[in-house]
Design a protein around this motif. Structure first.
Motif, PDB file in Angstrom:
ATOM      1  N   GLY A   1     -11.667  -0.209   2.528  1.00 40.43           N
ATOM      2  CA  GLY A   1     -10.706  -0.816   1.620  1.00 40.43           C
ATOM      3  C   GLY A   1     -10.500   0.088   0.414  1.00 40.43           C
ATOM      4  O   GLY A   1     -11.476   0.581  -0.172  1.00 40.43           O
ATOM      5  N   ILE A   2      -9.252   0.320   0.028  1.00 36.37           N
ATOM      6  CA  ILE A   2      -8.925   1.225  -1.071  1.00 36.37           C
ATOM      7  C   ILE A   2      -8.211   0.461  -2.175  1.00 36.37           C
ATOM      8  O   ILE A   2      -7.201  -0.198  -1.927  1.00 36.37           O
ATOM      9  CB  ILE A   2      -8.048   2.393  -0.586  1.00 36.37           C
ATOM     10  N   CYS A   3      -8.733   0.556  -3.396  1.00 38.84           N
ATOM     11  CA  CYS A   3      -8.156  -0.032  -4.603  1.00 38.84           C
ATOM     12  C   CYS A   3      -7.988  -1.552  -4.423  1.00 38.84           C
ATOM     13  O   CYS A   3      -8.981  -2.257  -4.291  1.00 38.84           O
ATOM     14  CB  CYS A   3      -6.854   0.667  -4.975  1.00 38.84           C
ATOM     15  N   LEU A   4      -6.764  -2.072  -4.379  1.00 39.61           N
ATOM     16  CA  LEU A   4      -6.596  -3.503  -4.129  1.00 39.61           C
ATOM     17  C   LEU A   4      -7.229  -3.895  -2.802  1.00 39.61           C
ATOM     18  O   LEU A   4      -7.805  -4.987  -2.676  1.00 39.61           O
ATOM     19  CB  LEU A   4      -5.119  -3.875  -4.136  1.00 39.61           C
TER      20      LEU A   4
ATOM     21  N   LEU B   1      -7.685  -0.303   4.904  1.00 34.83           N
ATOM     22  CA  LEU B   1      -6.916  -1.351   4.227  1.00 34.83           C
ATOM     23  C   LEU B   1      -6.583  -0.850   2.827  1.00 34.83           C
ATOM     24  O   LEU B   1      -7.394  -0.974   1.911  1.00 34.83           O
ATOM     25  CB  LEU B   1      -7.732  -2.646   4.157  1.00 34.83           C
ATOM     26  N   PRO B   2      -5.413  -0.235   2.662  1.00 35.82           N
ATOM     27  CA  PRO B   2      -5.036   0.245   1.333  1.00 35.82           C
ATOM     28  C   PRO B   2      -4.490  -0.917   0.509  1.00 35.82           C
ATOM     29  O   PRO B   2      -4.453  -2.058   0.979  1.00 35.82           O
ATOM     30  CB  PRO B   2      -3.949   1.281   1.635  1.00 35.82           C
ATOM     31  N   GLY B   3      -4.046  -0.624  -0.710  1.00 39.04           N
ATOM     32  CA  GLY B   3      -3.457  -1.709  -1.475  1.00 39.04           C
ATOM     33  C   GLY B   3      -3.149  -1.329  -2.904  1.00 39.04           C
ATOM     34  O   GLY B   3      -3.961  -0.696  -3.580  1.00 39.04           O
ATOM     35  N   VAL B   4      -1.962  -1.708  -3.349  1.00 43.89           N
ATOM     36  CA  VAL B   4      -1.583  -1.642  -4.755  1.00 43.89           C
ATOM     37  C   VAL B   4      -0.863  -2.951  -5.071  1.00 43.89           C
ATOM     38  O   VAL B   4      -0.290  -3.577  -4.196  1.00 43.89           O
ATOM     39  CB  VAL B   4      -0.669  -0.438  -5.054  1.00 43.89           C
ATOM     40  N   GLY B   5      -0.932  -3.342  -6.342  1.00 44.14           N
ATOM     41  CA  GLY B   5      -0.224  -4.561  -6.721  1.00 44.14           C
ATOM     42  C   GLY B   5      -1.152  -5.721  -7.013  1.00 44.14           C
ATOM     43  O   GLY B   5      -2.346  -5.545  -7.264  1.00 44.14           O
ATOM     44  N   ALA B   6      -0.609  -6.928  -6.953  1.00 41.29           N
ATOM     45  CA  ALA B   6      -1.313  -8.132  -7.378  1.00 41.29           C
ATOM     46  C   ALA B   6      -2.180  -8.700  -6.258  1.00 41.29           C
ATOM     47  O   ALA B   6      -1.821  -8.660  -5.086  1.00 41.29           O
ATOM     48  CB  ALA B   6      -0.307  -9.183  -7.837  1.00 41.29           C
TER      49      ALA B   6
ATOM     50  N   GLY C   1     -15.760  -0.088   0.467  1.00 40.58           N
ATOM     51  CA  GLY C   1     -14.692  -0.309  -0.497  1.00 40.58           C
ATOM     52  C   GLY C   1     -14.721   0.770  -1.558  1.00 40.58           C
ATOM     53  O   GLY C   1     -15.795   1.124  -2.071  1.00 40.58           O
ATOM     54  N   PHE C   2     -13.543   1.307  -1.896  1.00 42.22           N
ATOM     55  CA  PHE C   2     -13.419   2.341  -2.922  1.00 42.22           C
ATOM     56  C   PHE C   2     -12.394   1.890  -3.949  1.00 42.22           C
ATOM     57  O   PHE C   2     -11.235   1.646  -3.609  1.00 42.22           O
ATOM     58  CB  PHE C   2     -12.988   3.671  -2.296  1.00 42.22           C
TER      59      PHE C   2
ATOM     60  N   GLY D   1       0.783  -1.223   0.000  1.00 44.69           N
ATOM     61  CA  GLY D   1       0.000   0.000   0.000  1.00 44.69           C
ATOM     62  C   GLY D   1       0.815   1.273   0.000  1.00 44.69           C
ATOM     63  O   GLY D   1       1.973   1.300   0.414  1.00 44.69           O
ATOM     64  N   ASN D   2       0.165   2.347  -0.480  1.00 44.07           N
ATOM     65  CA  ASN D   2       0.733   3.686  -0.421  1.00 44.07           C
ATOM     66  C   ASN D   2       0.195   4.331   0.851  1.00 44.07           C
ATOM     67  O   ASN D   2      -0.818   5.016   0.844  1.00 44.07           O
ATOM     68  CB  ASN D   2       0.322   4.477  -1.663  1.00 44.07           C
ATOM     69  N   LEU D   3       0.867   4.086   1.966  1.00 47.54           N
ATOM     70  CA  LEU D   3       0.316   4.418   3.272  1.00 47.54           C
ATOM     71  C   LEU D   3       0.447   5.894   3.620  1.00 47.54           C
ATOM     72  O   LEU D   3      -0.446   6.479   4.236  1.00 47.54           O
ATOM     73  CB  LEU D   3       1.003   3.576   4.347  1.00 47.54           C
ATOM     74  N   ALA D   4       1.557   6.510   3.256  1.00 42.73           N
ATOM     75  CA  ALA D   4       1.817   7.878   3.687  1.00 42.73           C
ATOM     76  C   ALA D   4       0.764   8.846   3.167  1.00 42.73           C
ATOM     77  O   ALA D   4       0.339   9.758   3.895  1.00 42.73           O
ATOM     78  CB  ALA D   4       3.202   8.312   3.228  1.00 42.73           C
ATOM     79  N   SER D   5       0.310   8.667   1.928  1.00 42.39           N
ATOM     80  CA  SER D   5      -0.690   9.571   1.360  1.00 42.39           C
ATOM     81  C   SER D   5      -2.007   9.483   2.117  1.00 42.39           C
ATOM     82  O   SER D   5      -2.689  10.492   2.319  1.00 42.39           O
ATOM     83  CB  SER D   5      -0.920   9.247  -0.122  1.00 42.39           C
ATOM     84  N   VAL D   6      -2.374   8.288   2.540  1.00 44.52           N
ATOM     85  CA  VAL D   6      -3.608   8.106   3.311  1.00 44.52           C
ATOM     86  C   VAL D   6      -3.491   8.803   4.659  1.00 44.52           C
ATOM     87  O   VAL D   6      -4.393   9.539   5.087  1.00 44.52           O
ATOM     88  CB  VAL D   6      -3.912   6.606   3.497  1.00 44.52           C
ATOM     89  N   VAL D   7      -2.387   8.578   5.338  1.00 45.91           N
ATOM     90  CA  VAL D   7      -2.164   9.209   6.648  1.00 45.91           C
ATOM     91  C   VAL D   7      -2.190  10.726   6.523  1.00 45.91           C
ATOM     92  O   VAL D   7      -2.814  11.427   7.332  1.00 45.91           O
ATOM     93  CB  VAL D   7      -0.831   8.727   7.251  1.00 45.91           C
ATOM     94  N   ASN D   8      -1.547  11.254   5.496  1.00 51.12           N
ATOM     95  CA  ASN D   8      -1.491  12.701   5.319  1.00 51.12           C
ATOM     96  C   ASN D   8      -2.858  13.299   5.035  1.00 51.12           C
ATOM     97  O   ASN D   8      -3.181  14.398   5.513  1.00 51.12           O
ATOM     98  CB  ASN D   8      -0.522  13.055   4.184  1.00 51.12           C
TER      99      ASN D   8
END
Length: 206
Positions: free
Chosen positions: A82-85, A47-52, A184-185, A14-21
């Motif tokens: 839940g975000i993306c993945l 629950l963020p997420g990028v990838g497979a 979920g988004f 996940g791209n965590l820092a952007s969510v926190v900011n």
């Protein structure tokens, strides 16, 4: 709001820092957690997420997240986004992989199959959405909302009542769903400027 413990789950996808900011921008305080034991103190979860898909769900299982997550979400009714993945992991599974998903909703993910060969996959960029029903995170408004998407797979819901937002990219797909305390988004609210800020602001108030 100030006392809410908002935890962003770090399971390696996940791209965590952007969510926190973004949460901090809206007056909240979010903490990245790396241990499932921390879930017992959560008031809200992301629950963020990028990838497979298989990598994401396998990481959750191997690191021991699933049972504590289910206790938090289903026994304590902790709101989770839940975000993306992260959204796709909430479903029964995905064409992208072989592993079963969390199965918290009657839904599954499949690859985009646009009939128009000019439409590239992944679907990337800003798109307007259609609101299917009102929600505490998405009050009805007169003007259309736009969000930033980056994804090759879309979610299909078995229950139309779970669908919050729809979007078109060669075909209609689910941009957001909700089942009780589970959201979920498919887009990235943390990259969607004022429209994403609105979602996080209301999430802080849930």
């Amino acid at each position: 709001m100030a006392d809410n413990k908002i935890f962003v789950i770090d399971y390696g996808s996940g791209n965590l820092a952007s969510v926190v900011n973004m949460i901090r921008h809206e007056g909240g305080e979010a903490h990245i957690i790396t241990e499932p034991d921390h879930l017992a103190a959560a008031d809200k979860l992301i629950l963020p997420g990028v990838g497979a898909f298989d990598h994401g769900i396998s990481s959750l299982r191997q690191k021991g997240w699933i049972a504590p997550l289910e206790r938090a979400v289903f026994e304590r009714k902790v709101p989770i986004m839940g975000i993306c993945l992260g959204m796709q992991l909430l479903t029964r599974g995905s064409e992208e992989g072989q592993e079963p998903g969390l199965g918290w909703l009657d839904a599954h993910a499949r690859r985009f199959r646009p009939a128009d060969v000019k439409l590239k996959v992944p679907h990337m960029g800003w798109n307007e959405v259609r609101q299917m029903r009102e929600d505490v995170l998405l009050p009805l408004v007169e003007t259309a909302r736009r969000f930033y998407f980056v994804h090759s797979y879309l979610v299909e819901c078995g229950n139309s009542e779970d669908v919050l937002l729809e979007c078109d990219y060669g075909e209609t797909f689910v941009a957001a769903f909700r089942r009780e305390n589970i959201w979920g988004f498919q887009f990235h609210p943390e990259k969607s400027h004022k429209f994403g800020m609105e979602i996080f602001r209301h999430f802080l108030e849930v």
